[in-house]
Design a protein around this motif. Structure first.
Motif, PDB file in Angstrom:
ATOM      1  N   ASN A  37       0.809  -1.224   0.000  1.00 24.38           N
ATOM      2  CA  ASN A  37       0.000   0.000   0.000  1.00 24.38           C
ATOM      3  C   ASN A  37       0.845   1.279   0.000  1.00 24.38           C
ATOM      4  OD1 ASN A  37       0.837  -0.816   2.638  1.00 24.38           O
ATOM      5  ND2 ASN A  37      -0.538   0.710   3.518  1.00 24.38           N
ATOM      6  N   LEU A  38       2.164   1.145   0.067  1.00 21.03           N
ATOM      7  CA  LEU A  38       3.018   2.329   0.131  1.00 21.03           C
ATOM      8  C   LEU A  38       3.283   2.907  -1.259  1.00 21.03           C
ATOM      9  CD1 LEU A  38       5.697   1.317   2.798  1.00 21.03           C
ATOM     10  CD2 LEU A  38       3.528   2.522   3.127  1.00 21.03           C
ATOM     11  N   GLU A  39       3.791   4.147  -1.243  1.00 19.24           N
ATOM     12  CA  GLU A  39       4.208   4.809  -2.479  1.00 19.24           C
ATOM     13  C   GLU A  39       5.684   5.166  -2.349  1.00 19.24           C
ATOM     14  OE1 GLU A  39       1.460   8.085  -2.448  1.00 19.24           O
ATOM     15  OE2 GLU A  39       0.082   7.043  -3.781  1.00 19.24           O
ATOM     16  N   LEU A  40       6.320   5.341  -3.501  1.00 22.16           N
ATOM     17  CA  LEU A  40       7.753   5.581  -3.533  1.00 22.16           C
ATOM     18  C   LEU A  40       8.016   6.890  -4.266  1.00 22.16           C
ATOM     19  CD1 LEU A  40      10.343   4.030  -2.689  1.00 22.16           C
ATOM     20  CD2 LEU A  40      10.318   2.961  -4.949  1.00 22.16           C
ATOM     21  N   SER A  41       8.880   7.733  -3.703  1.00 19.83           N
ATOM     22  CA  SER A  41       9.221   8.988  -4.379  1.00 19.83           C
ATOM     23  C   SER A  41      10.729   9.181  -4.379  1.00 19.83           C
ATOM     24  CB  SER A  41       8.547  10.180  -3.703  1.00 19.83           C
ATOM     25  OG  SER A  41       9.019  10.354  -2.377  1.00 19.83           O
ATOM     26  N   ILE A  42      11.197   9.992  -5.319  1.00 21.36           N
ATOM     27  CA  ILE A  42      12.620  10.296  -5.449  1.00 21.36           C
ATOM     28  C   ILE A  42      12.783  11.808  -5.456  1.00 21.36           C
ATOM     29  CG2 ILE A  42      14.636  10.107  -6.975  1.00 21.36           C
ATOM     30  CD1 ILE A  42      13.537   7.437  -7.921  1.00 21.36           C
ATOM     31  N   GLU A  43      13.711  12.303  -4.633  1.00 22.58           N
ATOM     32  CA  GLU A  43      13.989  13.743  -4.537  1.00 22.58           C
ATOM     33  C   GLU A  43      12.735  14.558  -4.181  1.00 22.58           C
ATOM     34  OE1 GLU A  43      16.803  15.090  -4.531  1.00 22.58           O
ATOM     35  OE2 GLU A  43      18.190  13.683  -5.473  1.00 22.58           O
ATOM     36  N   ARG A  44      11.876  13.989  -3.379  1.00 25.02           N
ATOM     37  CA  ARG A  44      10.667  14.706  -2.942  1.00 25.02           C
ATOM     38  C   ARG A  44      10.802  15.062  -1.473  1.00 25.02           C
ATOM     39  NH1 ARG A  44       4.646  15.137  -3.401  1.00 25.02           N
ATOM     40  NH2 ARG A  44       3.744  13.708  -1.872  1.00 25.02           N
ATOM     41  N   ALA A 222       4.530  10.649  -6.441  1.00 22.41           N
ATOM     42  CA  ALA A 222       4.810   9.445  -5.657  1.00 22.41           C
ATOM     43  C   ALA A 222       4.263   8.245  -6.426  1.00 22.41           C
ATOM     44  CB  ALA A 222       4.164   9.530  -4.274  1.00 22.41           C
ATOM     45  N   ILE A 223       5.097   7.256  -6.636  1.00 17.74           N
ATOM     46  CA  ILE A 223       4.754   6.110  -7.481  1.00 17.74           C
ATOM     47  C   ILE A 223       4.277   4.965  -6.600  1.00 17.74           C
ATOM     48  CG2 ILE A 223       5.624   4.507  -9.218  1.00 17.74           C
ATOM     49  CD1 ILE A 223       7.955   6.682  -9.568  1.00 17.74           C
ATOM     50  N   PRO A 224       3.042   4.517  -6.757  1.00 17.71           N
ATOM     51  CA  PRO A 224       2.552   3.406  -5.924  1.00 17.71           C
ATOM     52  C   PRO A 224       3.350   2.134  -6.179  1.00 17.71           C
ATOM     53  CG  PRO A 224       0.745   4.513  -7.088  1.00 17.71           C
ATOM     54  CD  PRO A 224       2.020   5.010  -7.692  1.00 17.71           C
TER      55      PRO A 224
END
Length: 397
Positions: A37-44, A222-224
């Motif tokens: 259920n998490l999301e992933l982000s880069i440089e956020r 943010a990428i699920p």
């Protein structure tokens, strides 16, 4: 002209960003099973962050060094740059250490007995780490770390300890090459062993495109993790024995390629039956897509022996009766305009009605582009006299 040192710095920086992206994919793949259920982000929020409901629950600082030469001593700039970022976050939100974990992943090593060494998963001692960090911050003369020291010391002691309790140091982490191997190992059961490199190549290609979208604001910030899982399922399905991956369904030929293909026999065949310029443009596009896709399948050894030959024979055998019927309808001595009309009728069928899948791949560009590839070799044609009007030449392929 850039100096050698400048080029090295640029290379190191670029490698660092690529490392972040690849590391993010690796950590995302590993997290799917436990926290889908998490999301992933880069440089956020940080180099890499796991989020839930728009709030970070794990922040990851990624430090990449060629050949893992970096070390996390008590005065390490890698360590203190990271502590400054996190200390400033805690200064703004004192509850952050209780809701967020802070992870420092580095290809370098934390010496035993160092502050970073005391913040590993095993044999932790946050109080000793705090003592060593305070000593470094109050005795070091480093101008590079000066602002970092201040940011850390400006926090109340209990806030500093709360931050350190939330920090996990993962030293000796895989570098940009090693993490690729780790990712390959993580995905080893996704497809057959011989398809794994191709599977990973396509997954990373999609991922880097997705990350670019996130960084430029053209995609989700943010990428699920479910998006990664869905892409893996899609790719896994495409590598089944009765499937083939499709890579060129939305690719457009470069201008130089268009100019070169415009000279080919299949285009001359179309002009022989007075096909409009826009339809010629679409034909060139379909030829390009089919040619490139079939070539990639062949390079990657995804086709079985004789498969393309059988497919082309199916197309030719579907074309033959239509071509012969159109010729039979023409009277002896008919005008060229009538022949053009007959050719247009045959081509219209190939252009709009013909639908021949290759295994499970049912793509318009594949059928129609393959017809143009056959027309390029004069194995099929549209004008009743195409064989004499468009003779073979060196460009036939």
């Amino acid at each position: 002209m850039s100096s050698g040192l400048g080029n090295y710095d640029a290379t190191a920086s670029a490698t660092g960003y690529l490392y972040q992206c690849r590391l993010a994919l690796f950590t995302g793949v590993r997290a799917i099973a436990e926290t889908p259920n998490l999301e992933l982000s880069i440089e956020r929020f940080d180099d890499v962050a796991f989020e839930q409901g728009g709030e970070p629950i794990q922040l990851i600082q990624a430090k990449h060094h060629v050949s893992k030469k970096g070390t996390l001593t008590d005065a390490s700039s890698d360590l203190w740059k990271t502590l400054r970022i996190w200390a400033e976050r805690v200064a703004q939100d004192g509850e952050a250490p209780f809701s967020t974990s802070f992870v420092l992943m580095t290809t370098g090593a934390a010496p035993d007995g160092s502050a970073a060494g005391h913040l590993r998963a095993r044999d932790r001692n946050e109080e000793k780490a705090h003592e060593l960090l305070v000593t470094a911050a109050t005795t070091s003369k480093s101008e590079t770390n000066k602002k970092s020291y201040k940011a850390f010391l400006d926090l109340p002691q209990e806030a500093r300890l709360s931050l350190l309790r939330a920090i996990l140091v993962l030293d000796g982490s895989p570098n940009i090459i090693d993490v690729h191997e780790e990712l390959s190992h993580e995905l080893r059961h996704a497809v057959a062993k011989n398809h794994l490199p191709l599977f990973l190549e396509r997954l990373e290609g999609w991922w880097f495109g997705t990350v670019i979208g996130a960084l430029t604001g053209t995609g989700l910030a943010a990428i699920p993790l479910t998006a990664i899982e869905d892409k893996m399922d899609e790719l896994r399905e495409s590598f089944r024995r009765d499937s083939l991956p499709v890579d060129y369904a939305d690719k457009a030929p470069p201008e130089a390629v268009i100019a070169e293909l415009d000279k080919r026999p299949f285009v001359r065949q179309l002009r022989l039956i007075a096909v409009g310029a826009k339809r010629v443009e679409l034909a060139i596009r379909d030829y390009y897509r089919a040619y490139e896709q079939r070539s990639r399948w062949a390079r990657e050894d995804l086709l079985v022996d004789g498969e393309i030959e059988s497919y082309e024979r199916e197309l030719v055998e579907a074309w033959e009766p239509r071509f012969e019927a159109a010729k039979d309808e023409l009277e002896d001595g008919c005008s060229d305009a009538e022949k053009v009309q007959a050719g247009q009728k045959i081509f219209k069928w190939a252009e709009t009605e013909a639908d021949f899948p290759l295994r499970s791949v049912r793509q318009r560009f594949l059928t129609h582009g393959s017809f143009h590839m056959l027309a390029n070799r004069h194995a099929v044609g549209w004008h009743p006299d195409h064989a004499t009007h468009t003779p073979a030449d060196a460009n036939d392929a």
